[in-house]
Every structure is written in C-alpha cells, then in structure tokens.
Design an enzyme around this catalytic site. Structure first.
Site, PDB file in Angstrom:
ATOM      1  N   TYR A 169       0.848  -1.204   0.000  1.00 25.08           N
ATOM      2  CA  TYR A 169       0.000   0.000   0.000  1.00 25.08           C
ATOM      3  C   TYR A 169       0.883   1.255   0.000  1.00 25.08           C
ATOM      4  O   TYR A 169       0.697   2.168  -0.805  1.00 25.08           O
ATOM      5  CB  TYR A 169      -0.931  -0.007   1.221  1.00 25.08           C
ATOM      6  N   LYS A 173       1.863   4.352  -2.887  1.00 24.88           N
ATOM      7  CA  LYS A 173       1.791   5.795  -2.618  1.00 24.88           C
ATOM      8  C   LYS A 173       3.145   6.478  -2.866  1.00 24.88           C
ATOM      9  O   LYS A 173       3.180   7.649  -3.268  1.00 24.88           O
ATOM     10  CB  LYS A 173       1.301   6.046  -1.191  1.00 24.88           C
TER      11      LYS A 173
HETATM   12  P1  NAI Z   1     -12.575   4.273   0.108  1.00 27.24           P
HETATM   13  O1  NAI Z   1     -12.177   2.835  -0.016  1.00 27.24           O
HETATM   14  O2  NAI Z   1     -13.778   4.628   0.912  1.00 27.24           O
HETATM   15  O3  NAI Z   1     -12.778   4.917  -1.345  1.00 27.24           O
HETATM   16  C1  NAI Z   1     -12.084   4.468  -2.469  1.00 27.24           C
HETATM   17  C2  NAI Z   1     -13.004   4.576  -3.669  1.00 27.24           C
HETATM   18  O4  NAI Z   1     -12.254   4.160  -4.822  1.00 27.24           O
HETATM   19  C3  NAI Z   1     -14.226   3.660  -3.589  1.00 27.24           C
HETATM   20  O5  NAI Z   1     -15.403   4.391  -3.898  1.00 27.24           O
HETATM   21  C4  NAI Z   1     -13.950   2.581  -4.629  1.00 27.24           C
HETATM   22  O6  NAI Z   1     -15.133   2.077  -5.240  1.00 27.24           O
HETATM   23  C5  NAI Z   1     -13.096   3.357  -5.631  1.00 27.24           C
HETATM   24  N1  NAI Z   1     -12.286   2.490  -6.482  1.00 27.24           N
HETATM   25  C6  NAI Z   1     -11.556   1.394  -6.107  1.00 27.24           C
HETATM   26  N2  NAI Z   1     -10.960   0.864  -7.186  1.00 27.24           N
HETATM   27  C7  NAI Z   1     -11.323   1.627  -8.259  1.00 27.24           C
HETATM   28  C8  NAI Z   1     -11.016   1.578  -9.644  1.00 27.24           C
HETATM   29  N3  NAI Z   1     -10.237   0.620 -10.165  1.00 27.24           N
HETATM   30  N4  NAI Z   1     -11.540   2.530 -10.450  1.00 27.24           N
HETATM   31  C9  NAI Z   1     -12.361   3.482  -9.943  1.00 27.24           C
HETATM   32  N5  NAI Z   1     -12.680   3.581  -8.641  1.00 27.24           N
HETATM   33  C10 NAI Z   1     -12.161   2.657  -7.813  1.00 27.24           C
HETATM   34  O7  NAI Z   1     -11.290   5.035   0.670  1.00 27.24           O
HETATM   35  P2  NAI Z   1     -11.110   6.426   1.449  1.00 27.24           P
HETATM   36  O8  NAI Z   1     -10.849   6.145   2.866  1.00 27.24           O
HETATM   37  O9  NAI Z   1     -12.169   7.382   1.077  1.00 27.24           O
HETATM   38  O10 NAI Z   1      -9.729   6.889   0.776  1.00 27.24           O
HETATM   39  C11 NAI Z   1      -9.720   7.574  -0.450  1.00 27.24           C
HETATM   40  C12 NAI Z   1      -8.294   7.789  -0.904  1.00 27.24           C
HETATM   41  O11 NAI Z   1      -7.534   8.390   0.133  1.00 27.24           O
HETATM   42  C13 NAI Z   1      -7.540   6.524  -1.306  1.00 27.24           C
HETATM   43  O12 NAI Z   1      -6.645   6.842  -2.362  1.00 27.24           O
HETATM   44  C14 NAI Z   1      -6.751   6.195  -0.051  1.00 27.24           C
HETATM   45  O13 NAI Z   1      -5.609   5.427  -0.359  1.00 27.24           O
HETATM   46  C15 NAI Z   1      -6.386   7.596   0.403  1.00 27.24           C
HETATM   47  N6  NAI Z   1      -6.066   7.716   1.813  1.00 27.24           N
HETATM   48  C16 NAI Z   1      -7.009   7.413   2.764  1.00 27.24           C
HETATM   49  C17 NAI Z   1      -6.707   7.554   4.094  1.00 27.24           C
HETATM   50  C18 NAI Z   1      -7.704   7.233   5.159  1.00 27.24           C
HETATM   51  O14 NAI Z   1      -7.293   7.150   6.337  1.00 27.24           O
HETATM   52  N7  NAI Z   1      -8.983   7.051   4.835  1.00 27.24           N
HETATM   53  C19 NAI Z   1      -5.373   8.029   4.537  1.00 27.24           C
HETATM   54  C20 NAI Z   1      -4.476   8.311   3.459  1.00 27.24           C
HETATM   55  C21 NAI Z   1      -4.821   8.171   2.155  1.00 27.24           C
END
Ligand code: NAI
Length: 263
Positions: A169, A173
């Site tokens: 992961y 990043k």
């Molecule tokens: P989440 O899992 O709720 O949202 C991710 C979204 O990406 C989902 O709606 C999913 O359907 C979509 N997705 C997955 N694969 C896909 C693909 N191939 N094509 C199109 N859409 C796709 O995650 P969250 O927590 O909202 O995080 C969002 C972003 O922020 C991610 O990039 C995550 O790595 C990053 N992030 C999150 C943190 C956290 O603590 N929540 C901390 C640091 C970074």
C-alpha cells in the site's frame, strides 16, 4: 480559475473558486472522494463522479444535483485505458471540457493484508495497476483536453503511508508521489499543474474496516490528537485545484495532524 468566494452563497451568485470549471474526481462514490466531489461542486464546478461502484456513485451525483450543483456519474475503472478515455469523453460531452482531475481512487477498504515478499503476484499487479498506475492512466486520458482549455490542475491522492512501513500500500503511494513530481515537469509547459495530498489516518468506512481499534493507538502519535475527518482534506484539494495555487506544482502536501515530518 477565478478565485473569490467559497460558499453556497458564492455559487448562487456565480463566484465560486472553481466557477464553470469541469473536474473529474475518481473514487468519488464514498469516503474522501465523495467529500471532494461535493466540495468542488459547491465551488461552482461541474463534477464527473468516476468510480467502479455504480449505486454509490449515482447517489453522490444525484445528491450534488439535489443541492443545486452539476454532476454526472460515469462508471470508471482507473486502471483501464479505454475506461479512463470514456470518462474523459463523458466529461467533455456533458460539460464541454476538462479543467481538473482528482486521482483519489484506490483499493483500500477491502485491501488484503499481506507482505511484499508473499502477496499473491496477480493480486499485487492488480493492486499496483489501480493504486499507482491509475493516476497515470487517468492523466494520459485527460491532459490533451486540459491543453485545449489552456491548462488545468491534477491532484493525486497519496498518503502518509508513503513515509511509513505499510507494505505494498505504501509502495504504491511512493509511486504516486514520484508520478506527481515527474508528471509535473512533463505537463508544466502545457499550463497543467500536478500536486498530491498525503492524508494521515482519516475516519472513513474504509479506515474503520482496515484499522479498527488500532486507530486509537495511531491517534496517540499524532501532534493533533484526533483522527482526520473527510472535511479536513477538502481545503487542500480546493486550494490545489484553484488559481490560488497557480505557481504550486510537483508538491506533496501532508494533511495529517502532524503524523509525519520530513526534514
Ligand atoms: P474508500 O475505499 O472509501 O474509497 C475508495 C473509492 O475508490 C471507492 O469508492 C472505490 O469504489 C473506488 N475504487 C476502487 N478501485 C477503483 C477503480 N479501479 N476505479 C475506480 N474507482 C475505484 O477510501 P477512502 O478512505 O475514502 O480513501 C480515499 C483515498 O484516500 C484513497 O486513495 C486512499 O488510499 C487515500 N487515503 C485514505 C486515508 C484514510 O485514512 N482514509 C489516509 C491516506 C490516504
């Protein structure tokens, strides 16, 4: 991008910070991406909600419209070139062009726990094709459209995981950070800026699935002793998309409650 007011009121009087812009937000069906999409719409931009999840993606687009904004959902797989190009084409067809791209999509909430030395190879390739290459696939699909508008802004979603041990992961990043820096130089002459946001632990359904009670331990090591909320991320995203950041490119902005410091 004209920058003045940043409120609901601003939109109704036609002076949002992203007024009349068109922004694609990937992974906008839930979590941080949903917050980005809604905030961008409130600043006057038309939003393309690009996600694999049709039900939630359509819900977000409808909620934006119900709130007086403009949005369309386009089912998109960011790892697939044809799908990315279709999302770009839908943006142009629906709203006339593309000014912004937020590469937020990632495999995260339902990610497998494994080590780099043992993770199933096919899973690893799929994971990296979404979490690292997805931002490049989407950029390749949109940059000529941005050029036609005289430039644009791309915001990649990194993570403080890039600076901490977190296996594949975090490796993805690190790739997003490198992509941000390299791409910024390739497209800067076209008037396109490329930056990244590196959130710290943020309270989303995905994090609750991933970290559970471990979040409480994480919080103890932050300078600001609470989890991030999705709305904590929004200001950085709007800033990087807007003309306020006109001379900001190739940067990775941590929004993390002081989780990491990089000398
Ligand atoms: P989440 O899992 O709720 O949202 C991710 C979204 O990406 C989902 O709606 C999913 O359907 C979509 N997705 C997955 N694969 C896909 C693909 N191939 N094509 C199109 N859409 C796709 O995650 P969250 O927590 O909202 O995080 C969002 C972003 O922020 C991610 O990039 C995550 O790595 C990053 N992030 C999150 C943190 C956290 O603590 N929540 C901390 C640091 C970074």
């Amino acid at each position: 991008m004209v920058s003045t007011s940043s409120t609901d009121e601003g939109r109704s009087t036609g002076v949002g910070r992203l007024q009349d812009k068109v922004v694609i937000v990937t992974g906008a069906a839930q979590g941080i991406g949903e917050a980005y999409a809604k905030a961008i719409a409130k600043e006057g931009a038309a939003v393309v909600v690009a996600d694999l999840n049709t039900d939630s993606g359509e819900r977000v687009a409808k909620e934006i419209e119900a709130d007086g904004g403009r949005a369309v959902f386009v089912r998109t797989d960011v790892s697939d070139q044809a799908s990315a190009e279709a999302a770009a084409a839908a943006a142009v067809e629906s709203f006339g062009g593309i000014d912004g791209l937020v590469n937020n999509a990632a495999i995260y909430g339902d990610m497998q726990f494994d080590l780099l030395i043992s993770v199933d190879w096919d899973y690893y390739r799929r994971f990296m094709s979404v979490n690292m290459d997805g931002a490049l696939v989407m950029t390749r699909a949109v940059y000529t459209h941005m050029q036609k508008r005289g430039g644009g802004s791309i915001v990649n979603q990194s993570s403080t995981a890039a600076y901490l041990y977190s296996g594949f992961y975090g490796l993805a990043k690190v790739g997003v950070n490198g992509l941000t820096q390299q791409l910024a130089h390739e497209v800067g002459g076209m008037g396109i800026r490329v930056n990244a946001i590196a959130p710290g632990p943020t309270d989303t359904a995905a994090t609750r699935t991933q970290a559970g009670d471990a979040s409480k331990e994480l919080v103890k090591n932050l300078a600001i002793k609470r989890m991030g909320q999705v709305d904590d991320m929004v200001g950085a995203c709007l800033f990087l998309l807007s003309d306020e950041a006109a001379w900001v490119t190739a940067q990775i902005l941590a929004v993390d409650g002081g989780q990491v410091f990089r000398p």
